[in-house]
Design an enzyme around this catalytic site. Structure first.
Site, PDB file in Angstrom:
ATOM      1  N   ASP A   1     -12.311  -8.944  -1.912  1.00 44.30           N
ATOM      2  CA  ASP A   1     -13.454  -8.114  -1.554  1.00 44.30           C
ATOM      3  C   ASP A   1     -13.832  -7.296  -2.780  1.00 44.30           C
ATOM      4  O   ASP A   1     -12.978  -6.947  -3.599  1.00 44.30           O
ATOM      5  CB  ASP A   1     -13.150  -7.223  -0.350  1.00 44.30           C
ATOM      6  CG  ASP A   1     -12.075  -6.199  -0.630  1.00 44.30           C
ATOM      7  OD1 ASP A   1     -12.418  -5.055  -0.977  1.00 44.30           O
ATOM      8  OD2 ASP A   1     -10.887  -6.537  -0.495  1.00 44.30           O
TER       9      ASP A   1
ATOM     10  N   ASP B   1     -15.859  -0.037   7.688  1.00 47.86           N
ATOM     11  CA  ASP B   1     -14.843   0.584   6.850  1.00 47.86           C
ATOM     12  C   ASP B   1     -14.505   1.991   7.347  1.00 47.86           C
ATOM     13  O   ASP B   1     -15.361   2.875   7.343  1.00 47.86           O
ATOM     14  CB  ASP B   1     -15.386   0.638   5.411  1.00 47.86           C
ATOM     15  CG  ASP B   1     -14.314   0.903   4.387  1.00 47.86           C
ATOM     16  OD1 ASP B   1     -13.268   1.458   4.757  1.00 47.86           O
ATOM     17  OD2 ASP B   1     -14.531   0.565   3.209  1.00 47.86           O
TER      18      ASP B   1
ATOM     19  N   GLU C   1     -12.307   4.805   6.248  1.00 47.46           N
ATOM     20  CA  GLU C   1     -11.480   5.463   5.241  1.00 47.46           C
ATOM     21  C   GLU C   1     -12.245   6.665   4.706  1.00 47.46           C
ATOM     22  O   GLU C   1     -13.437   6.839   5.004  1.00 47.46           O
ATOM     23  CB  GLU C   1     -11.110   4.509   4.111  1.00 47.46           C
ATOM     24  CG  GLU C   1     -12.286   3.993   3.299  1.00 47.46           C
ATOM     25  CD  GLU C   1     -11.845   3.091   2.147  1.00 47.46           C
ATOM     26  OE1 GLU C   1     -10.899   3.475   1.423  1.00 47.46           O
ATOM     27  OE2 GLU C   1     -12.452   2.024   1.979  1.00 47.46           O
TER      28      GLU C   1
END
Length: 222
Positions: A22, A114, A116
């Protein structure tokens, strides 16, 4: 030690399991070909920035991967959401990304959301885990309304600090991609959280040593 690590990575890549990458940078055809020759077979490309805008590099990077020989069904995108202080709702953010990719007829099989720490100004997750859990639920619902396959990228630590641990089980029925940079392509370190009893994929190294472009390395069983 570094040489041994590189040799170990190459040794596992030629095994029966699958390895992928990625990245958050544009990638040309020659680099994708180099990666394909190294044994990588799938990839996730950033399609939405942490500051709340589409990543305009995604369509070309994915088109270059397919031209290089990657299968369209093995291409994915990831969405780094801008939460909570954002002017754009979850639905707007998903719509912007999906519409932009559609305009370019971009091939991708799954969208990873995502979870985070977000470093972008006015885009960080709330200090209230219930607010964050609700925002993630809205993202997933927005994607589902557009018939997209979705998954979650999160570590147990980030899930605890952002979503309040097992208080939030939103997405627990979706594929989980978790990071742990121990250079071990296995689930030996896995511990359940957030409603997941098993993961789908592991990001096990945060630096791809071949082909001259920075990318993270992930593994999943065949």
């Amino acid at each position: 030690m570094k040489v041994l690590v590189l040799l170990s990575l190459f040794a596992v890549i030629v095994s029966a399991d699958r390895y992928g990458l990625d990245m958050a940078v544009p990638v040309n055809v020659s680099t994708w070909r180099c990666w394909l020759n190294q044994g990588f077979s799938f990839a996730s490309v950033r399609a939405y920035h942490s500051f709340g805008e589409i990543d305009e590099n995604a369509p070309d990077s994915i088109a270059n991967a397919i031209e290089a020989g990657f299968a369209p069904e093995d291409m994915a995108v990831y969405h780094f959401p801008c939460c909570c202080g954002a002017k754009k709702s979850a639905d707007v953010q998903v719509a912007e990304m999906v519409d932009y990719l559609a305009q370019s007829q971009t091939n991708y099989s799954i969208v990873w959301f995502d979870v985070e720490t977000n470093p972008s100004r006015n885009c960080g997750w709330s200090t209230d885990s219930d607010t964050n859990c609700a925002f993630l639920k809205d993202l997933i619902s927005a994607a589902a309304s557009r018939h997209l396959v979705t998954g979650i990228y999160a570590s147990k630590y980030m899930w605890q600090s952002i979503m309040g641990g097992d208080r939030c089980t939103v997405g627990g029925d979706l594929p989980l991609w978790y990071p742990r940079y121990n250079q071990d392509p296995s689930f030996q370190d896995w511990a359940p959280f957030g409603g997941w009893t098993q993961p789908y994929m592991k990001q096990y190294w945060d630096h791809e040593p071949h082909c001259g472009v920075d990318a993270d390395v992930s593994w999943r069983p065949n």
